[in-house]
Design an enzyme around this catalytic site. Structure first.
Site, PDB file in Angstrom:
ATOM      1  N   GLU A 188      42.218  -6.713  28.478  1.00 54.35           N
ATOM      2  CA  GLU A 188      42.794  -7.659  27.506  1.00 54.35           C
ATOM      3  C   GLU A 188      44.305  -7.464  27.389  1.00 54.35           C
ATOM      4  O   GLU A 188      44.832  -7.105  26.324  1.00 54.35           O
ATOM      5  CB  GLU A 188      42.106  -7.504  26.149  1.00 54.35           C
ATOM      6  CG  GLU A 188      40.629  -7.849  26.220  1.00 54.35           C
ATOM      7  CD  GLU A 188      39.932  -7.876  24.862  1.00 54.35           C
ATOM      8  OE1 GLU A 188      40.441  -7.251  23.918  1.00 54.35           O
ATOM      9  OE2 GLU A 188      38.876  -8.525  24.752  1.00 54.35           O
ATOM     10  N   GLU A 381      33.007  -9.046  29.450  1.00 54.71           N
ATOM     11  CA  GLU A 381      32.612  -8.692  28.075  1.00 54.71           C
ATOM     12  C   GLU A 381      32.078  -9.930  27.387  1.00 54.71           C
ATOM     13  O   GLU A 381      32.710 -10.992  27.426  1.00 54.71           O
ATOM     14  CB  GLU A 381      33.802  -8.175  27.249  1.00 54.71           C
ATOM     15  CG  GLU A 381      34.221  -6.775  27.541  1.00 54.71           C
ATOM     16  CD  GLU A 381      35.281  -6.263  26.571  1.00 54.71           C
ATOM     17  OE1 GLU A 381      35.267  -6.648  25.385  1.00 54.71           O
ATOM     18  OE2 GLU A 381      36.141  -5.490  27.017  1.00 54.71           O
TER      19      GLU A 381
HETATM   20  C1  BG6 Z   1      37.131  -6.366  23.139  1.00 50.43           C
HETATM   21  C2  BG6 Z   1      37.513  -4.979  23.588  1.00 50.43           C
HETATM   22  O1  BG6 Z   1      38.230  -6.963  22.599  1.00 50.43           O
HETATM   23  O2  BG6 Z   1      36.208  -6.472  22.103  1.00 50.43           O
HETATM   24  C3  BG6 Z   1      36.448  -3.928  23.379  1.00 50.43           C
HETATM   25  O3  BG6 Z   1      37.899  -4.994  24.948  1.00 50.43           O
HETATM   26  C4  BG6 Z   1      35.823  -4.124  22.014  1.00 50.43           C
HETATM   27  O4  BG6 Z   1      37.022  -2.666  23.535  1.00 50.43           O
HETATM   28  C5  BG6 Z   1      35.181  -5.512  21.982  1.00 50.43           C
HETATM   29  O5  BG6 Z   1      34.901  -3.153  21.681  1.00 50.43           O
HETATM   30  C6  BG6 Z   1      34.435  -5.804  20.700  1.00 50.43           C
HETATM   31  O6  BG6 Z   1      35.263  -5.573  19.605  1.00 50.43           O
HETATM   32  P1  BG6 Z   1      34.827  -4.616  18.397  1.00 50.43           P
HETATM   33  O7  BG6 Z   1      36.033  -4.522  17.568  1.00 50.43           O
HETATM   34  O8  BG6 Z   1      33.690  -5.306  17.734  1.00 50.43           O
HETATM   35  O9  BG6 Z   1      34.434  -3.334  19.019  1.00 50.43           O
END
Ligand code: BG6
Length: 483
Positions: A188, A381
């Protein structure tokens, strides 16, 4: 509707949220080791820019405990990875996205030679993955700049960090390149504009001049570093691939009022900036003009233009959790999202953390990205953070998670059917671990439950949730059976 036979299914994790063992094996402190867990905070708080001050960093450094610093303990993946990989293999994973902690190899970022204990750890990890038939997809930088560099010179604001990162990356390619053929440079990369400390090692109060300028300077240095390490990878391993990674925050206008459309366009222009540079090879003219109007200068030096132009990425990866909505009206309702606060979309439901669930937005994002760049895509992701309940029989009935994935997979497969070239999909995250934004354990994403609470209590036992069996079936049928 069918996915290609070569389609890779799997999951994604990050070192700073899973490994723990923050001071084991010669590892140096990373910025995430001073990220604190704050009980009872409104989720909106996590979406806003909040920083680590020098005082909070010093307090953290002098506290050797991990109670309030959950990323120090993660879920102890560092020691438990054989068990976790076996569960991923049982799920049928063809790919697992992991990251390498920079400070396991270079504890302060400035050493001339790598820490061999760190090298040995990742070698063993990748060898075990290969033994199980799981391809490693490896991120070089996932939110863990060395704390020493942050304190020394605001890390990525300083141009010298490019060379230090090149040294670290070269070590990774030389030592692991026979086991890893698909890489990502920065997780990101756009995130540095929203959370400068975690992404860039930038401590607000020590920045000279405007923070916005510092963030764009650091972002430029990451662009150059990404292009340079892409060059190194291709020199050492011509068949290997480097990808970029974007937070896909597709944005809709709140209304069809032309002013809302213009505001949306402007917002997306800064989103596209990162992929335009990393996949297209140059700063787009409109984005440059927008930065000039903001008073931001991009610190071009030496052969930056040529390096960016000649060493673009081989594929584009992204995270997708939600879409954003934009409006020029000041009084519209706002909701939190992935480290952003946006306008509420009245057509979408939100999770407990406020993130708006939008499966169709995934199809929109895939089509927009492919249409714009024509390069292969990888969803690295996507997932749903929820509180899970363990019932009396020890089970976790997470139907809501199955519903979320089912709806997203349908849209993903539709996009492929419409012609999008998609290499694979890694869910975030296949196993519960520490949340990036809130440092909570209770915000759970996994198909595998981990017995640990927000304060670090629990046995760390791993348990299959209902979604485990469901995802296993989806993978076994290559997405044909989503029932
Ligand atoms: C993404 C990141 O933005 O979102 C991850 O690359 C992160 O590292 C994921 O865990 C989910 O966000 P969060 O804050 O719910 O863990």
């Amino acid at each position: 509707m069918a996915l290609p036979d070569t389609f890779l299914w799997g999951g994604a994790i990050a070192a700073n949220q899973a490994e723990g063992a923050w001071n084991v094996g010669g590892r140096g402190p990373a910025v995430t080791d001073v990220n604190t867990y704050k009980p009872n905070v409104d989720p909106r708080e996590y979406a806003l820019h909040h920083t680590n001050t020098l005082a909070s960093i010093e307090a953290a450094i002098s506290d050797p405990d991990d109670t309030y610093y959950p990323k120090r303990r993660g879920i102890d993946f560092y020691h438990r990875y054989p068990e976790d990989l076996a569960l991923f293999a049982e799920l049928g994973f063809g790919v697992l996205r992991v990251s390498i902690a920079w400070t396991r190899l270079y504890p302060t970022g400035e050493e001339l030679e790598p820490n061999e204990e760190g090298v040995a750890y990742y070698l063993a990890l990748f060898e075990e993955m290969r033994r199980l038939g799981i391809e490693p997809l490896v991120t070089l930088s996932h939110y863990d700049p060395p704390l020493a560099l942050a304190l020394k010179n605001n890390c990525w604001v300083d141009r010298s960090t490019i060379e230090l990162f090149e040294r670290f990356s070269r070590t990774c390619f030389e030592r692991f390149g026979h086991l890893v053929s698909r890489w990502l440079s920065f997780n990101e990369i756009d995130g540095i504009l929203r959370h400068p400390f975690t992404s860039g090692g930038i401590i607000d109060e020590t920045v000279e001049g405007s923070l916005e300028q510092a963030c764009y300077t650091a972002l430029h240095h990451q662009f150059v570093a990404s292009a340079r390490v892409t060059r190194t990878l291709h020199e050492l391993w011509p068949e290997s691939q480097m990808g970029c990674m974007l937070t896909m925050l597709t944005t809709y206008p709140r209304t069809c009022h032309p002013d809302d459309v213009v505001a949306t366009q402007e917002k997306e222009r800064l989103l596209w900036l990162c992929t335009d540079v990393q996949a297209g090879g140059a700063y787009p003219r409109l984005a440059t003009a927008l930065l000039e109007r903001k008073g931001v200068t991009v610190p071009f030096a030496e052969d930056d233009v040529e390096v960016l132009r000649d060493h673009t990425v081989d594929y584009i990866s992204f995270s997708y959790y939600m879409t954003m909505t934009e409006s020029v009206q000041p009084d519209v309702e706002r909701v939190p999202g992935n480290t952003v606060l946006g306008v509420k979309n009245p057509y979408l439901e939100s999770s407990e953390w406020g993130w708006q669930i939008d499966p169709v937005g995934l199809r929109v994002s895939l089509i927009d990205l492919y249409d714009r760049y024509g390069k292969p895509l990888f969803i690295v992701e996507n997932g749903l953070g929820m509180r899970d309940e363990v019932t009396e029989d020890g089970r976790i009935h997470d139907d809501y998670r199955i519903d979320y994935f089912r709806a997203h997979f349908r849209e993903m497969i539709r996009a492929v059917d419409e012609g999008v070239e998609l290499l694979g999909y890694t869910s975030w995250a296949p196993i519960d671990f520490i949340s990036a934004s809130s440092s909570q354990m209770s915000k759970r994403y996994g198909f595998i439950h981990v017995d640990q609470d927000d304060m670090g209590g629990g046995t760390l036992e791993r348990r299959r949730k209902d979604s485990f069996t469901w995802y296993q079936k989806v993978i076994a049928t290559n997405g044909a059976d989503l029932s």
